[in-house]
Design a protein around this motif. Structure first.
Motif, PDB file in Angstrom:
ATOM      1  N   LEU A 118       0.865  -1.283   0.048  1.00  0.00           N
ATOM      2  CA  LEU A 118      -0.141  -0.078   0.174  1.00  0.00           C
ATOM      3  C   LEU A 118       0.803   1.225  -0.060  1.00  0.00           C
ATOM      4  O   LEU A 118       0.454   2.163  -0.438  1.00  0.00           O
ATOM      5  N   VAL A 119       1.836   1.247   0.467  1.00  0.00           N
ATOM      6  CA  VAL A 119       2.883   2.388   0.542  1.00  0.00           C
ATOM      7  C   VAL A 119       3.629   2.559  -0.973  1.00  0.00           C
ATOM      8  O   VAL A 119       3.626   3.662  -1.600  1.00  0.00           O
ATOM      9  N   ILE A 120       3.948   1.437  -1.536  1.00  0.00           N
ATOM     10  CA  ILE A 120       4.542   1.307  -2.853  1.00  0.00           C
ATOM     11  C   ILE A 120       3.953   2.011  -4.010  1.00  0.00           C
ATOM     12  O   ILE A 120       4.293   2.709  -4.687  1.00  0.00           O
ATOM     13  N   VAL A 121       2.672   1.442  -3.970  1.00  0.00           N
ATOM     14  CA  VAL A 121       1.819   1.977  -5.137  1.00  0.00           C
ATOM     15  C   VAL A 121       1.685   3.403  -5.155  1.00  0.00           C
ATOM     16  O   VAL A 121       2.137   4.046  -6.275  1.00  0.00           O
ATOM     17  N   PRO A 122       1.031   4.271  -4.393  1.00  0.00           N
ATOM     18  CA  PRO A 122       0.952   5.603  -4.439  1.00  0.00           C
ATOM     19  C   PRO A 122       2.587   6.282  -4.486  1.00  0.00           C
ATOM     20  O   PRO A 122       2.507   7.320  -5.224  1.00  0.00           O
ATOM     21  N   ALA A 123       3.419   5.567  -3.914  1.00  0.00           N
ATOM     22  CA  ALA A 123       4.648   6.290  -3.983  1.00  0.00           C
ATOM     23  C   ALA A 123       5.339   6.305  -5.304  1.00  0.00           C
ATOM     24  O   ALA A 123       5.849   7.287  -5.556  1.00  0.00           O
ATOM     25  N   VAL A 124       5.082   5.275  -5.879  1.00  0.00           N
ATOM     26  CA  VAL A 124       5.788   5.222  -7.069  1.00  0.00           C
ATOM     27  C   VAL A 124       4.764   5.879  -8.337  1.00  0.00           C
ATOM     28  O   VAL A 124       5.688   6.566  -9.253  1.00  0.00           O
ATOM     29  N   VAL A 125       3.740   6.026  -8.086  1.00  0.00           N
ATOM     30  CA  VAL A 125       2.841   6.925  -8.874  1.00  0.00           C
ATOM     31  C   VAL A 125       3.396   8.299  -8.714  1.00  0.00           C
ATOM     32  O   VAL A 125       3.462   9.099  -9.893  1.00  0.00           O
ATOM     33  N   ILE A 126       3.532   9.051  -7.467  1.00  0.00           N
ATOM     34  CA  ILE A 126       4.011  10.216  -7.272  1.00  0.00           C
ATOM     35  C   ILE A 126       5.050  10.446  -7.929  1.00  0.00           C
ATOM     36  O   ILE A 126       5.575  11.479  -8.157  1.00  0.00           O
ATOM     37  N   ALA A 127       6.185   9.461  -7.805  1.00  0.00           N
ATOM     38  CA  ALA A 127       7.555   9.622  -8.135  1.00  0.00           C
ATOM     39  C   ALA A 127       7.833  10.161  -9.721  1.00  0.00           C
ATOM     40  O   ALA A 127       8.680  10.626 -10.002  1.00  0.00           O
ATOM     41  N   GLY A 128       6.759   9.776 -10.462  1.00  0.00           N
ATOM     42  CA  GLY A 128       6.689  10.181 -11.771  1.00  0.00           C
ATOM     43  C   GLY A 128       6.201  11.662 -11.935  1.00  0.00           C
ATOM     44  O   GLY A 128       5.972  11.998 -13.037  1.00  0.00           O
ATOM     45  N   TRP A 129       5.842  12.339 -10.752  1.00  0.00           N
ATOM     46  CA  TRP A 129       5.556  13.889 -11.092  1.00  0.00           C
ATOM     47  C   TRP A 129       6.623  14.641 -11.607  1.00  0.00           C
ATOM     48  O   TRP A 129       7.915  14.670 -10.894  1.00  0.00           O
ATOM     49  N   GLY A 130       6.370  15.391 -12.536  1.00  0.00           N
ATOM     50  CA  GLY A 130       7.495  15.928 -13.404  1.00  0.00           C
ATOM     51  C   GLY A 130       8.239  17.080 -12.396  1.00  0.00           C
ATOM     52  O   GLY A 130       9.210  17.122 -12.597  1.00  0.00           O
ATOM     53  N   ARG A 131       7.532  17.621 -11.469  1.00  0.00           N
ATOM     54  CA  ARG A 131       8.173  18.843 -10.857  1.00  0.00           C
ATOM     55  C   ARG A 131       9.213  18.164  -9.796  1.00  0.00           C
ATOM     56  O   ARG A 131      10.173  19.134  -9.357  1.00  0.00           O
ATOM     57  N   LEU A 132       9.032  17.036  -9.626  1.00  0.00           N
ATOM     58  CA  LEU A 132      10.136  16.150  -8.778  1.00  0.00           C
ATOM     59  C   LEU A 132      11.495  15.859  -9.421  1.00  0.00           C
ATOM     60  O   LEU A 132      12.562  15.788  -8.956  1.00  0.00           O
ATOM     61  N   GLY A 133      11.264  16.040 -10.958  1.00  0.00           N
ATOM     62  CA  GLY A 133      12.464  15.303 -11.651  1.00  0.00           C
ATOM     63  C   GLY A 133      13.178  14.129 -11.366  1.00  0.00           C
ATOM     64  O   GLY A 133      12.516  13.225 -11.011  1.00  0.00           O
ATOM     65  N   ALA A 134      14.334  14.157 -11.551  1.00  0.00           N
ATOM     66  CA  ALA A 134      15.159  12.988 -11.052  1.00  0.00           C
ATOM     67  C   ALA A 134      15.268  12.306  -9.700  1.00  0.00           C
ATOM     68  O   ALA A 134      15.189  11.300  -9.191  1.00  0.00           O
ATOM     69  N   MET A 135      14.616  13.519  -8.973  1.00  0.00           N
ATOM     70  CA  MET A 135      14.655  13.191  -7.586  1.00  0.00           C
ATOM     71  C   MET A 135      13.374  12.417  -6.894  1.00  0.00           C
ATOM     72  O   MET A 135      13.308  12.054  -5.770  1.00  0.00           O
ATOM     73  N   SER A 137      12.669   9.635  -7.419  1.00  0.00           N
ATOM     74  CA  SER A 137      12.944   8.145  -7.094  1.00  0.00           C
ATOM     75  C   SER A 137      12.832   8.144  -5.467  1.00  0.00           C
ATOM     76  O   SER A 137      12.871   6.963  -5.192  1.00  0.00           O
ATOM     77  N   TRP A 138      13.227   9.316  -4.789  1.00  0.00           N
ATOM     78  CA  TRP A 138      13.148   9.115  -3.367  1.00  0.00           C
ATOM     79  C   TRP A 138      12.128   9.235  -2.647  1.00  0.00           C
ATOM     80  O   TRP A 138      12.112   8.871  -1.557  1.00  0.00           O
ATOM     81  N   VAL A 139      10.849   9.445  -3.551  1.00  0.00           N
ATOM     82  CA  VAL A 139       9.551   8.974  -2.771  1.00  0.00           C
ATOM     83  C   VAL A 139       9.197   7.901  -2.202  1.00  0.00           C
ATOM     84  O   VAL A 139       8.917   7.647  -1.147  1.00  0.00           O
ATOM     85  N   PRO A 140       9.515   6.589  -2.963  1.00  0.00           N
ATOM     86  CA  PRO A 140       9.167   5.417  -2.570  1.00  0.00           C
ATOM     87  C   PRO A 140      10.319   5.125  -1.350  1.00  0.00           C
ATOM     88  O   PRO A 140       9.745   4.430  -0.369  1.00  0.00           O
ATOM     89  N   THR A 141      11.488   5.387  -1.428  1.00  0.00           N
ATOM     90  CA  THR A 141      12.350   5.259  -0.359  1.00  0.00           C
ATOM     91  C   THR A 141      12.076   6.035   0.982  1.00  0.00           C
ATOM     92  O   THR A 141      12.103   5.312   1.944  1.00  0.00           O
ATOM     93  N   ALA A 142      11.710   7.249   0.640  1.00  0.00           N
ATOM     94  CA  ALA A 142      11.314   7.839   1.904  1.00  0.00           C
ATOM     95  C   ALA A 142       9.904   7.293   2.557  1.00  0.00           C
ATOM     96  O   ALA A 142       9.971   7.187   3.941  1.00  0.00           O
ATOM     97  N   ALA A 143       8.952   6.675   1.704  1.00  0.00           N
ATOM     98  CA  ALA A 143       7.942   6.255   2.189  1.00  0.00           C
ATOM     99  C   ALA A 143       8.136   4.947   3.001  1.00  0.00           C
ATOM    100  O   ALA A 143       7.578   4.667   4.051  1.00  0.00           O
ATOM    101  N   LEU A 144       8.988   3.923   2.304  1.00  0.00           N
ATOM    102  CA  LEU A 144       9.438   2.745   3.105  1.00  0.00           C
ATOM    103  C   LEU A 144      10.069   3.013   4.384  1.00  0.00           C
ATOM    104  O   LEU A 144       9.770   2.542   5.379  1.00  0.00           O
ATOM    105  N   PHE A 145      10.909   4.124   4.377  1.00  0.00           N
ATOM    106  CA  PHE A 145      11.911   4.279   5.227  1.00  0.00           C
ATOM    107  C   PHE A 145      10.867   4.871   6.679  1.00  0.00           C
ATOM    108  O   PHE A 145      11.097   4.512   7.916  1.00  0.00           O
ATOM    109  N   THR A 146       9.835   5.820   6.420  1.00  0.00           N
ATOM    110  CA  THR A 146       8.857   6.271   7.392  1.00  0.00           C
ATOM    111  C   THR A 146       8.073   5.130   7.719  1.00  0.00           C
ATOM    112  O   THR A 146       7.923   5.116   9.033  1.00  0.00           O
ATOM    113  N   LEU A 147       7.680   4.239   7.176  1.00  0.00           N
ATOM    114  CA  LEU A 147       6.843   3.179   7.461  1.00  0.00           C
ATOM    115  C   LEU A 147       7.612   1.891   8.394  1.00  0.00           C
ATOM    116  O   LEU A 147       7.055   1.684   9.355  1.00  0.00           O
TER     117      LEU A 147
END
Length: 381
Positions: A118-135, A137-147
Motif C-alpha cells: 500500500l505504500v509502494i503503489v502511491p509512492a511510485v505513482v507520485i515519483a513520476g510527478w514532473g516537478r520532482l524531476g530525477a529526485m 525516485s526518493w519518494v518510494p524510499t522515503a515512504a518505506l523508511f517512514t513506515l
C-alpha cells in the motif's frame, strides 16, 4: 630439480612508466581541470563533514538521525550551483511527500507485506510527478523508511526532511564559495564530436568512390556513435551554460564559454548536414529519380569527394575556439574554411546555377525528402 623462471620475477620488479610531465605542477593542474569530478568529490566531503558536525549539536529528534544531514549535503553537491539548488529542493520535496505517504499508510489497520504494498503503489505513482524531476525516485524510499524505520511517526518525517534540507543548504553554501565550472569536459565533448564529423565526411567521400555502397541502415549502425556524441556535446555545453549562471569564475572565461557555445551550434548544424548527405547518397527512398552512381561518377564525383575531404581536413585542423590549429605538423598551409569554400565552388561549377536557382533547388529537394519521410511513416503505420 626445476630452475625458477627469473624473467617472470623480474617483470614484477619493473617500475611503471609515468608520464614525462608528471612531476610538473602544470601537468597536475591540467589533469585536475579535465577531471572536475575530483573537485566535486572534495566539495562533497567538505559539505558532508560540516553537515555532520552541525547536526551533532542539534537538540530534540534531530539528534537521533544526524546522518541525514550529510546525506543532503552530498545530494546538493553537483557540477552547477543552479542544479544543486534545484535538485536539493526536489529531493527534500520528494522525501516530504514520501514521508507523508508512509505516515498515512501507518494509520491503516494493515501490517506486514500488505502495508508495504500500500505504500509502494502511491509512492511510485507520485515519483513520476514532473516537478520532482530525477529526485522523484526518493519518494518510494522515503515512504518505506517512514513506515519501517520511523514506524510512521511524524517526528521522523520532519527530522528526515529537515536534516536533508539542512545538509543541502550547507552543500549549496560550499558550492557558492567554491563554484565549479566544468569547461574542460565540455571542450573535450565538442572536440570529440568535431573529429567524429570529420571522419564521417571522409568516409562519405570514400563511399562515393566505392563500387558498392552500404545501405542507409548499415551506415547508421556503423556510425551509431555520432548521435550519441552529439547528445553528449549538447549536455556538456548546456551544463557549462548553467554553471556560468551567477558564477563569479565565469566572468574570467566568458569569451571561451561564448566561443564554445557557438562552435557547438555550428557542429550541431553540420551534424545534420552529414546526416542529410548520408541519407541522400544511401537511402533507397526515391530511387529511380536519378542514378546516384552515374551522377557522381568520373570527374564530377571526384570534385565532390575533394570538397568533402577538404571540409573534413578543415574540421580536423581547428581548436575548440574554432580557429586554425598552428601546431599541425605540415609543410603546407593548414586547410581551413577558405580552402573548403574553393573546393565547394569547384564542385558547383560542374552544373552552374545562379544563387536563386540553387536556393530553389535546395528547397524543392528538401520538400521531396520530406515527402519520402512521410511515406516511410505511413508505411510503418
Amino acid at each position: 630439480m626445476s630452475v625458477p623462471n627469473r624473467g617472470v620475477s623480474l617483470q614484477w620488479r619493473q617500475r611503471i612508466q609515468l608520464p614525462r610531465d608528471v612531476t610538473r605542477a602544470l601537468w597536475w593542474r591540467e589533469r585536475w581541470r579535465r577531471n572536475p569530478r575530483w573537485a566535486v568529490a572534495i566539495r562533497a566531503a567538505v559539505a558532508a563533514s560540516l553537515a555532520w558536525a552541525v547536526a551533532g549539536v542539534l537538540p530534540g529528534p534531530a539528534a537521533d538521525f544526524p546522518y541525514y544531514a550529510p546525506f543532503g549535503a552530498v545530494i546538493a553537491t553537483t557540477f552547477t550551483l543552479a542544479g544543486s539548488l534545484r535538485e536539493s529542493l526536489q529531493s527534500v520535496a520528494a522525501i516530504a511527500v514520501g514521508g507523508a505517504v508512509g505516515w498515512v499508510v501507518d494509520f491503516l489497520p494493515v501490517r506486514g507485506p500488505l502495508a508495504v504494498a500500500l505504500v509502494i503503489v502511491p509512492a511510485v505513482v507520485i515519483a513520476g510527478w514532473g516537478r520532482l524531476g530525477a529526485m522523484g525516485s526518493w519518494v518510494p524510499t522515503a515512504a518505506l523508511f517512514t513506515l519501517i524505520v520511523g514506524h510512521g511517526e511524524a517526528t521522523y518525517v520532519g527530522a528526515y526532511a529537515g536534516l536533508t534540507l539542512l545538509g543541502a543548504m550547507i552543500g549549496i553554501a560550499v558550492l557558492a564559495v567554491l563554484p565549479p565550472l566544468p569547461l574542460a569536459p565540455a571542450q573535450d565533448a565538442v572536440t570529440r564530436f568535431r573529429r567524429t564529423l570529420a571522419t564521417d565526411l571522409g568516409e562519405l567521400a570514400d563511399l562515393i568512390e566505392a563500387e558498392e555502397r552500404p545501405t542507409l541502415a548499415d551506415w547508421e549502425r556503423e556510425h551509431a556513435s555520432s548521435p550519441r556524441e552529439r547528445a553528449q556535446m549538447h549536455a556538456a555545453v548546456a551544463e557549462v551554460g548553467e554553471a556560468a549562471h551567477r558564477n563569479r569564475r565565469a566572468r574570467r572565461y566568458s569569451g571561451s564559454i561564448g566561443a564554445l557555445q557557438e562552435e557547438a551550434q555550428v557542429l550541431d548544424r553540420l551534424g545534420l548536414v552529414v546526416s542529410d548527405l548520408a541519407d541522400l547518397l544511401l537511402s533507397d527512398v526515391g530511387a529511380g529519380r536519378a542514378d546516384r552512381s552515374q551522377v557522381l561518377a568520373g570527374d564530377d564525383g571526384a570534385r565532390v569527394c575533394t570538397a568533402l575531404r577538404t571540409i573534413s581536413a578543415a574540421l580536423e585542423n581547428t581548436t575548440p575556439a574554432g580557429t586554425a590549429n598552428p601546431h599541425v605538423a605540415s609543410d603546407e598551409t593548414p586547410l581551413s574554411s577558405a580552402h573548403a569554400s574553393d573546393a565547394v565552388h569547384e564542385a558547383r561549377s560542374v552544373a552552374p546555377r545562379e544563387d536563386d536557382q540553387v536556393l530553389y533547388d535546395g528547397v524543392v529537394l528538401s520538400l521531396e525528402r520530406a515527402l519520402d519521410s512521410l511515406a516511410r511513416v505511413e508505411r510503418a503505420d
